[in-house]
Scaffold this active site. Structure first.
Site, PDB file in Angstrom:
ATOM      1  N   SER A 190      35.675 -63.964  37.568  1.00  0.00           N
ATOM      2  CA  SER A 190      36.089 -65.357  37.406  1.00  0.00           C
ATOM      3  C   SER A 190      37.139 -65.688  38.459  1.00  0.00           C
ATOM      4  O   SER A 190      37.560 -64.829  39.229  1.00  0.00           O
ATOM      5  CB  SER A 190      36.661 -65.575  36.010  1.00  0.00           C
ATOM      6  OG  SER A 190      37.916 -64.930  35.924  1.00  0.00           O
ATOM      7  N   LYS A 191      37.543 -66.939  38.439  1.00  0.00           N
ATOM      8  CA  LYS A 191      38.517 -67.467  39.403  1.00  0.00           C
ATOM      9  C   LYS A 191      39.730 -66.553  39.565  1.00  0.00           C
ATOM     10  O   LYS A 191      40.285 -66.430  40.643  1.00  0.00           O
ATOM     11  CB  LYS A 191      38.995 -68.849  38.943  1.00  0.00           C
ATOM     12  CG  LYS A 191      38.154 -69.975  39.510  1.00  0.00           C
ATOM     13  CD  LYS A 191      38.690 -70.371  40.883  1.00  0.00           C
ATOM     14  CE  LYS A 191      37.653 -71.123  41.692  1.00  0.00           C
ATOM     15  NZ  LYS A 191      37.624 -70.733  43.096  1.00  0.00           N
ATOM     16  N   ARG A 192      40.139 -65.953  38.426  1.00  0.00           N
ATOM     17  CA  ARG A 192      41.382 -65.172  38.538  1.00  0.00           C
ATOM     18  C   ARG A 192      41.210 -63.943  39.426  1.00  0.00           C
ATOM     19  O   ARG A 192      42.180 -63.324  39.841  1.00  0.00           O
ATOM     20  CB  ARG A 192      41.931 -64.817  37.154  1.00  0.00           C
ATOM     21  CG  ARG A 192      41.249 -63.694  36.462  1.00  0.00           C
ATOM     22  CD  ARG A 192      41.569 -63.679  34.980  1.00  0.00           C
ATOM     23  NE  ARG A 192      40.396 -63.259  34.265  1.00  0.00           N
ATOM     24  CZ  ARG A 192      40.113 -61.995  33.993  1.00  0.00           C
ATOM     25  NH1 ARG A 192      40.963 -61.046  34.338  1.00  0.00           N
ATOM     26  NH2 ARG A 192      39.009 -61.676  33.361  1.00  0.00           N
TER      27      ARG A 192
END
Ligand code: GLU
Length: 485
Positions: A258-260
């Site tokens: 994910s984005k993180r």
């Protein structure tokens, strides 16, 4: 006669193309190319709220950038090409409606009049009783009179597909093997929304059949939809395609990517300076391997070697370090002319395209080995074209060291008329300078480097001086000395 392989990528245009979607596209493309089949792109825009033309554009741009071509599908946000079109689902609603009517007429689907409140209540109760939240089938068994009353009252309805209530549906998955789903645990899926349009699960089955898709390779989040989809094929009297569900992609910490974990959009990788070839090679290995674990592939090798049987069931880990390494490998294999063309947008953005100064080809050759990303390039070569920006640490440690100023001035003097101003000759002359003054190499080499580049690291020293040329080197030596007061 064997049927021609036809694969598809069927994105919902509700955002950018992410890494998982790019991998799905690539695998479908490779499989089609390997079998001299056809690769279809279909836009699943049935979610009227979340679908946008901007997403379509971003997805098409991403796939084009990856270098993957499609035989049928969109040409742009609203036109398409190919014999099985249109390839935008919202342009196919009449087709879905015809099949819906048939299922209803044959008693294989039914109108459901449950309201949102009733459905919420069903879900709440299921949660309370720790049951999977399933539709309880109450509209399946309505009598003709009840149905007529609902219609007369003008009640809104969706349409649900009747799942068998006993037995099991086996998904014979090309990657996972046979996966069995108990029918009584599946719910009667909504195939037509109250807003009068098809749902994904329905449109997808109709299209995959009508478009002659032989192999459906997609992310494993769709495995749980597959038993219902298979039952829809059977209800319509159709042969289901081969299904292959790809393993999940994890970040390095073991959580779903994910984005993180960093960039997830394909175009961000473009903007960071990855090569399309790197992405094709890297994504191919994200869940697939050859028996000999080959790492670097030409496109032709990917096409001849890619195989669903080599795809893994277990999650794949997205590893940026490996991706960068691979990009470095491919950048090193890139000829200098092509490298310049690839670097151009990055250099332009940094104001380094076309300024006066040393020949760009020569400068890039000096550092070619070190580039991992195209976006590294401006930072690594900027001092050839822009005034020196001193790294404060380097300035304090190297230039403020005792004797450094005298070294810079002495060198400026020694090199004033020195010829030829070339790598080997410069090395010899500067080593002689070191010896004459009874200094250590570092006491001379380090200050020169920091004076002409502002940093402690960079290209090999003497060749770099040659490429900068006498005027630039002398001016920078003197300027650095002047800064020392
Ligand atoms: N539109 C679906 C998605 O984006 C495609 C699923 C499928 O490949 O069947 O997830």
């Amino acid at each position: 006669m064997t049927t021609k392989v036809r694969t598809r990528f069927a994105p919902s245009p509700t955002g950018y193309l992410h890494i998982g979607g790019a991998r799905t596209t690539l695998y479908n493309w490779l499989f089609a190319r390997r079998h001299q089949g056809e690769f279809v792109l279909r836009i699943e825009d049935t979610d009227e709220v979340r679908s946008t033309p901007e997403s379509v554009t971003a997805i098409l741009d991403s796939i084009k950038w990856l270098g993957l071509d499609w035989d049928e599908g969109p040409v742009d946000e609203n036109s398409d090409k190919g014999p099985f079109g249109p390839y935008y689902q919202m342009k196919r609603v009449a087709t879905y409606r015809a099949h819906l009517d048939r299922l209803i007429a044959e008693g294989k689907a039914y109108r459901c009049y449950c309201t949102k409140e009733q459905l919420d209540e069903m879900r709440r109760l299921a949660q309370l009783e720790k049951r999977p939240p399933r539709y309880d089938g109450r509209c399946r068994a309505l009598t003709g009179a009840q149905r007529a009353a609902n219609e007369a009252a003008g009640m809104k309805f969706s349409v649900r597909f009747k799942m068998p209530t006993d037995g099991a549906t086996i998904v014979d998955d090309a990657i996972r093997g046979k996966v069995s789903f108990e029918n009584k645990l599946q719910q009667d899926l909504v195939i037509w929304k109250t807003t009068d349009g098809p749902t994904y699960n329905f449109a997808c089955v109709i299209d995959d059949h009508l478009m002659g898709i032989t192999h459906v390779t997609r992310g494993d989040e769709h495995l749980s939809n597959t038993p219902s989809q298979i039952q829809m094929y059977l209800a319509l009297g159709w042969q289901p395609p081969v299904f292959a569900h790809l393993s999940m992609i994890m970040g390095p910490d073991g959580g779903k990517l994910s984005k993180r974990h960093g960039a997830t959009s394909v175009l961000e990788y473009r903007d960071q300076g990855y090569l399309p070839h790197t992405m094709r090679n890297y994504l191919a290995l994200l869940g697939w391997a050859t028996p000999d674990s080959q790492q670097l592939f030409t496109d032709a090798e990917l096409i001849t070697k890619f195989d669903l049987a080599g795809c893994q069931k277990s999650p794949a880990t997205f590893d940026t370090v490996k991706l960068q390494w691979m990009n470095g490998e491919y950048l090193r294999q890139t000829g200098i002319e092509e490298l310049i063309a690839l670097a151009k947008p990055f250099l332009e953005k940094a104001g380094l395209w076309g300024p006066p100064g040393p020949d760009l080809k020569t400068v890039l050759s000096l550092e070619h080995e070190k580039f991992k990303l195209l976006s590294d390039i401006p930072r690594l070569i900027e001092f050839f074209y822009k005034p020196v920006e001193f790294d404060p640490k380097a300035f304090d440690k190297v230039l403020k060291a005792p004797g450094a100023k005298e070294v810079l001035l002495g060198l400026a003097d020694a090199l004033k008329d020195f010829a030829p101003f070339e790598d080997k000759a410069l090395e010899e002359r500067i080593r002689r300078f070191v010896a004459d003054r009874g200094l250590k190499n570092g006491q001379v080499f380090h200050p020169i480097r920091v004076a002409v580049t502002g940093r402690t690291e960079g290209p090999t020293l003497f060749l770099m001086l040659e490429v900068m040329g006498r005027d630039m080197v002398l001016a920078r030596l003197k300027d650095a000395a002047a800064r020392l007061g």
